[in-house]
Design a protein around this motif. Structure first.
Motif: not given
Length: 384
Positions: A143-169
């Protein structure tokens, strides 16, 4: 496809929770939370793991286990997206929504193992638990490296966690479409399960090992940041202990499931967890990687053994669902006290000695509960 979908679904059972702790300092500053309020994020989620687990048998009887799992994945995606919007109320609401879905999936997974892999319970329990802890390890590390790499805040990183859940679905969708939703006539063994002493031994084990786990999940990076480590390195330590759990949780169920009694395994796992706590308490900056390895072996084995016992003791999937609902619901309510209590003790004591000593006391109770839960017993099939 069945195994792959099952494994990917299991990977989504912890990132929504584990992804909070490395960013907790930033979240507290941004939203304006106290240490107790920061700990309450994890507490709210763990409370939901306990309170909403009993929904699972109702959903499973109405729409089937497979469709229940699919619904859980979709709700996780919605919850982690919502909590990254704005304000403390939405933060807690989105966390609670994601945790409610995780609660339903937690209870479903041992029953799915019993239903789809009845001759491979030991192995598939290991696969399930190792994927759960791998999801926790990956999220806490990235989460911290992704935050640094993307420039997102913690809010954007939290939203990215939806991606693996949707892939699993998406991967689980074919199984859910094939699954039947005619579970209304399934046996309802709650009365038998609740009356059994075995149930309460297993519940105590589940709750206490979860409490000691979620305490470290919520506060370990903060402990090490206050000891002088940068946020990313503190997150790596949490990731290390979670990565160690991957191998442990895959191997231990296979070995322990071959024996009639799991007592020696459960007690040994509790002792190793206590040694990890002691290392963090007495010499946190001296070979911290060693304490993380010991802690990871102990916690990974404890979690895997609790879920293995839930799957082994009952005679059929309906009884597994009932035992899982009781053990995980009550157990997670107990576990929810941990992060909040640690945050409060840290706040009033001004250090981590009192919280960690309290954790050692809880581990003594965990070892005692494991002694009774690990003994051979069977919960019979009942149509009540």
């Amino acid at each position: 496809m069945l195994v792959a979908g099952f494994a990917l679904a299991a990977l989504n059972l912890r990132p929504a929770i584990a992804g909070v702790s490395p960013l907790l300092g930033e979240i507290m500053t941004d939203v304006g939370l106290s240490p107790a309020g920061g700990g309450a994020i994890t507490t709210v989620m763990v409370v939901c793991l306990g309170v909403f687990g009993p929904l699972t048998p109702l959903l499973a009887r109405r729409i089937g286990l497979d469709r229940t799992l699919l619904a859980g994945l979709l709700v996780i995606a919605a919850g982690v997206t919502l909590r990254g919007t704005d304000g403390a109320p939405v933060l807690y609401l989105g966390s609670a929504l994601a945790a409610t879905a995780i609660a339903v999936m937690n209870v479903s997974m041992p029953a799915i193992v019993k239903q789809h892999f009845p001759t491979r319970v030991n192995l598939m329990t290991g696969v399930y638990v190792s994927c759960v802890v791998a999801g926790a390890a990956l999220s806490s590390a990235l989460v911290v490296p992704v935050e640094h790499a993307t420039g997102f805040t913690w809010r954007g990183v939290s939203a990215l966690l939806a991606v693996p859940a949707l892939l699993a679905a998406l991967l689980w969708l074919p199984q859910a479409l094939r699954g039947r939703g005619d579970g209304q006539n399934a046996p309802r063994p709650f009365r038998t399960v609740v009356r059994s002493r075995v149930t309460w031994y297993v519940t105590a084990l589940m709750g206490l090992q979860s409490l000691t786990f979620y305490v470290m999940l919520a506060w370990l990076p903060t402990i090490y940041q206050e000891a002088g480590l940068p946020a990313d390195q503190a997150g790596y330590l949490l990731s290390l202990t979670n990565l160690v759990q991957v191998g442990t949780s895959l191997a231990v169920p296979v070995l322990a499931g071959r024996r009639a009694t799991q007592v020696s395994y459960v007690v040994g796992a509790g002792v190793l967890t206590a040694l990890g706590y002691l290392g963090v308490l007495l010499a946190p900056m001296t070979v911290p990687w060693l304490w993380m390895i010991v802690l990871g072996v102990g916690q990974g084995a404890s979690f895997a053994l609790a879920l293995l016992i839930i799957a082994l003791r009952p005679a059929d999937p309906a009884a597994v669902t009932a035992l899982s609902a009781v053990a995980q619901s009550v157990g997670y309510v107990v576990a929810a006290l941990g992060p909040l209590l640690f945050g409060f003790l840290r706040q009033v004591s001004g250090g981590w000695t009192t919280p960690l000593v309290t954790g050692l006391g809880v581990l003594a109770l965990q070892i005692l509960a494991g002694w009774f839960a690990g003994r051979p017993a069977t919960l019979g099939k009942a149509n009540l």
